[in-house]
Enzyme design. Structure first.
Site, PDB file in Angstrom:
ATOM      1  N   CYS A  43       0.824  -1.212   0.000  1.00 51.99           N
ATOM      2  CA  CYS A  43       0.000   0.000   0.000  1.00 51.99           C
ATOM      3  C   CYS A  43       0.854   1.256   0.000  1.00 51.99           C
ATOM      4  O   CYS A  43       0.626   2.170  -0.785  1.00 51.99           O
ATOM      5  CB  CYS A  43      -0.932  -0.001   1.207  1.00 51.99           C
ATOM      6  SG  CYS A  43      -1.986   1.461   1.293  1.00 51.99           S
ATOM      7  N   CYS A  48      -1.651   1.632  -3.024  1.00 46.76           N
ATOM      8  CA  CYS A  48      -2.736   2.604  -2.938  1.00 46.76           C
ATOM      9  C   CYS A  48      -2.276   4.030  -2.667  1.00 46.76           C
ATOM     10  O   CYS A  48      -2.867   4.973  -3.198  1.00 46.76           O
ATOM     11  CB  CYS A  48      -3.754   2.172  -1.890  1.00 46.76           C
ATOM     12  SG  CYS A  48      -3.060   1.549  -0.356  1.00 46.76           S
ATOM     13  N   LYS A  51      -0.418   5.439  -5.868  1.00 47.55           N
ATOM     14  CA  LYS A  51      -1.414   5.430  -6.949  1.00 47.55           C
ATOM     15  C   LYS A  51      -2.417   6.558  -6.763  1.00 47.55           C
ATOM     16  O   LYS A  51      -2.779   7.243  -7.726  1.00 47.55           O
ATOM     17  CB  LYS A  51      -2.115   4.079  -6.984  1.00 47.55           C
ATOM     18  CG  LYS A  51      -3.198   3.958  -8.046  1.00 47.55           C
ATOM     19  CD  LYS A  51      -3.870   2.605  -7.946  1.00 47.55           C
ATOM     20  CE  LYS A  51      -4.560   2.434  -6.617  1.00 47.55           C
ATOM     21  NZ  LYS A  51      -5.156   1.091  -6.431  1.00 47.55           N
ATOM     22  N   TYR A 178      -9.933  -3.370 -10.739  1.00 43.32           N
ATOM     23  CA  TYR A 178      -9.779  -1.999 -10.250  1.00 43.32           C
ATOM     24  C   TYR A 178      -8.402  -1.432 -10.571  1.00 43.32           C
ATOM     25  O   TYR A 178      -8.281  -0.245 -10.902  1.00 43.32           O
ATOM     26  CB  TYR A 178     -10.075  -1.929  -8.747  1.00 43.32           C
ATOM     27  CG  TYR A 178      -9.028  -2.537  -7.846  1.00 43.32           C
ATOM     28  CD1 TYR A 178      -8.038  -1.736  -7.287  1.00 43.32           C
ATOM     29  CD2 TYR A 178      -9.053  -3.890  -7.517  1.00 43.32           C
ATOM     30  CE1 TYR A 178      -7.078  -2.276  -6.442  1.00 43.32           C
ATOM     31  CE2 TYR A 178      -8.104  -4.427  -6.679  1.00 43.32           C
ATOM     32  CZ  TYR A 178      -7.120  -3.623  -6.150  1.00 43.32           C
ATOM     33  OH  TYR A 178      -6.164  -4.164  -5.315  1.00 43.32           O
ATOM     34  N   GLU A 182      -8.018   1.942 -12.825  1.00 46.73           N
ATOM     35  CA  GLU A 182      -7.393   3.103 -12.192  1.00 46.73           C
ATOM     36  C   GLU A 182      -6.207   3.596 -13.006  1.00 46.73           C
ATOM     37  O   GLU A 182      -6.077   4.800 -13.282  1.00 46.73           O
ATOM     38  CB  GLU A 182      -6.972   2.745 -10.760  1.00 46.73           C
ATOM     39  CG  GLU A 182      -8.167   2.606  -9.830  1.00 46.73           C
ATOM     40  CD  GLU A 182      -7.805   2.085  -8.459  1.00 46.73           C
ATOM     41  OE1 GLU A 182      -8.612   2.245  -7.537  1.00 46.73           O
ATOM     42  OE2 GLU A 182      -6.712   1.491  -8.312  1.00 46.73           O
ATOM     43  N   HIS A 437     -27.639  20.812   1.078  1.00 43.38           N
ATOM     44  CA  HIS A 437     -27.719  21.329  -0.289  1.00 43.38           C
ATOM     45  C   HIS A 437     -26.838  22.571  -0.453  1.00 43.38           C
ATOM     46  O   HIS A 437     -26.738  23.396   0.456  1.00 43.38           O
ATOM     47  CB  HIS A 437     -29.182  21.697  -0.593  1.00 43.38           C
ATOM     48  CG  HIS A 437     -29.407  22.187  -1.982  1.00 43.38           C
ATOM     49  ND1 HIS A 437     -29.397  21.354  -3.080  1.00 43.38           N
ATOM     50  CD2 HIS A 437     -29.632  23.449  -2.458  1.00 43.38           C
ATOM     51  CE1 HIS A 437     -29.620  22.086  -4.162  1.00 43.38           C
ATOM     52  NE2 HIS A 437     -29.764  23.352  -3.815  1.00 43.38           N
ATOM     53  N   GLU A 442     -26.231  14.691  -1.042  1.00 48.09           N
ATOM     54  CA  GLU A 442     -27.648  14.850  -0.699  1.00 48.09           C
ATOM     55  C   GLU A 442     -28.538  13.909  -1.509  1.00 48.09           C
ATOM     56  O   GLU A 442     -29.654  13.592  -1.092  1.00 48.09           O
ATOM     57  CB  GLU A 442     -28.090  16.292  -0.904  1.00 48.09           C
ATOM     58  CG  GLU A 442     -28.189  16.740  -2.347  1.00 48.09           C
ATOM     59  CD  GLU A 442     -28.740  18.162  -2.489  1.00 48.09           C
ATOM     60  OE1 GLU A 442     -29.760  18.464  -1.857  1.00 48.09           O
ATOM     61  OE2 GLU A 442     -28.119  18.959  -3.211  1.00 48.09           O
TER      62      GLU A 442
END
Length: 448
Positions: A43, A48, A51, A178, A182, A437, A442
């Site tokens: 990682c 991760c 990346k 993934y 990515e 909002h 939302e």
């Protein structure tokens, strides 16, 4: 019997191993970690973290163009890959140092050598020295799989992608999970023509079908090229340095770089686990029980090497649970239900819980709510791509069993949504929450 050198010897200093070592030491255990490369694991070093930094860098390609619609006089900007690459690698060095300091600060001994298992309580280091421990924790992670095809040695994996001398003009990425999606987004935004070649007809297997289809639609609209049912047949290197990739059902493709993103394999080969009677599954992963114990009572395993859920936060939870259970007097187990995940594609995806298909198979009666909309920023920027939010509910109880998002900031939003799904909240409870909002999030309380 002579006392062992350590209470716990951890093999592998990735996310799971470092957490287990640190917590065990904090509970009073004498701990050592053997790591053959660098502290931090996949990682931090080659996964991760770097990346995600590349993803941030790639986003500026569109952000700079969008800025003009928001009144900024942004000139045409050039991109310098070595600057981004070197800054990312410098950050990796910093985090490597931080992980090292955390371990040593808790009294953990770091042994920067490869260790192999020679018995239930014994390991041999690369220099020939042998160490013993009451317990051994295997936390060696996994490595990228490379297809067995002619010329496969000409391809790279995600490990090497962070060290490229330049961004290729044309790249073919094998795989559609993934990692493939990515890096496809990263390379495309940094100026490369990207071809994704997959041996099946699906991308992102395991994610909700509508979300996958939306990513495919947007990616193709941006100019990415997809080739399905395209099993690799071979790679040939030309005299000009380019590579010609032969694949089933498609014409050959000539590119400047080939990258394999075809899954990951547990790092158990030549680890010596057979010397302690540790059993592996068909994929080479360590078989463990709910308490992370292998078939050898003194040897445990956490993280990707067990091939349960290959995610950094899961490895960390497993390492924590192991240390608290064995050394802290606080027995606990990891709950693998409703683990959120994300894909840092372009746009990104966030998901937690059951897909619509899974829910229909398991529950029978299902209600699905969705919102298909243009994010406000995209409207003013003149971009047509749309976000898609989807909520899957138990038709009998109204309980939310899955939430799936694709659009800007989806991974940030799914973290809070995952708490709701994990807690078993109902659609009515979402509806009763006042919307914030104007935000993307939302939409989750306005679904109809």
């Amino acid at each position: 019997m002579m006392p062992h050198d350590y209470d716990l010897l951890v093999i592998g200093a990735g996310s799971g191993g470092t957490r287990a070592a640190r917590v065990a030491a904090a509970h009073g255990a004498k701990v050592a970690v053997a790591e053959e490369y660098r502290v931090g694991g996949t990682c931090v070093i080659r996964g991760c973290v770097p990346k995600k930094l590349l993803v941030y860098g790639a986003h500026f390609a569109e952000d700079l163009k969008d800025a003009r619609r928001f009144g900024w006089n942004v000139p045409d900007c050039g991109f310098d890959w070595p600057t981004l690459r070197d800054n990312v690698l410098a950050e990796v060095d910093r985090i490597n140092g931080a992980y090292t300091e955390t371990l040593t600060g808790h009294g953990v001994e770091i042994i920067l050598q490869r260790a192999t298992v020679t018995g239930p309580n014994r390991v041999r280091l690369a220099d020939g020295a042998e160490k013993t421990a009451d317990r051994i924790l295997i936390a060696v992670g996994a490595h990228p799989a490379v297809p067995e095809c002619e010329g496969h040695e000409h391809g790279i994996t995600s490990n090497e992608a962070f060290h490229l001398p330049a961004i290729p003009k044309r790249i073919l990425i094998a795989g559609a999970g993934y990692i493939a999606n990515e890096f496809a987004g990263i390379f495309h935004q940094l100026g490369a023509h990207v071809i994704i070649a997959n041996r099946t007809q699906d991308i992102l297997r395991g994610y909700d079908l509508q979300i996958r289809d939306r990513l495919l639609q947007i990616s193709m609209m941006k100019g990415l090229e997809f080739r399905f049912d395209a099993a690799f047949q071979g790679i040939e290197k030309g005299i000009d340095g380019c590579f010609t990739v032969r694949m089933a059902n498609h014409e050959p493709a000539t590119v400047d770089l080939v990258m394999f993103a075809t899954g990951r394999v547990p790092n158990t080969r030549s680890l010596g686990l057979e010397n302690a009677g540790v059993e592996l599954d068909a994929k080479g992963a360590v078989k463990v029980d709910a308490d992370n114990c292998s078939t050898c009572p003194s040897i445990y395993a956490v993280g990707d090497v067990t091939n349960r859920i290959q995610l950094t936060p899961v490895a960390i939870r497993e390492g924590q649970a192991f240390a608290d259970t064995i050394y802290g007097g606080k027995p606990c187990r990891v709950d693998y239900d409703c683990v959120p995940s994300s894909v840092f594609s372009h746009p990104p995806i966030g998901a937690v819980g059951m897909t619509e298909s899974e829910a229909r198979q398991k529950l029978g009666s299902v209600k699905v709510y969705s919102s298909d909309f243009r994010p406000m920023k995209n409207v003013l920027a003149g971009r047509t791509e749309r976000a898609l939010y989807k909520m899957v509910c138990d038709g009998e109880t109204d309980r939310v069993v899955g939430i799936h998002l694709i659009g800007p900031d989806a991974p940030e939003i799914i973290q809070a949504a995952a708490i709701c799904v994990k807690a078993g909240l109902t659609k009515a409870q979402f509806d009763a929450t006042v919307a914030l909002h104007p935000t993307m999030a939302e939409e989750l309380v306005l679904l109809r």
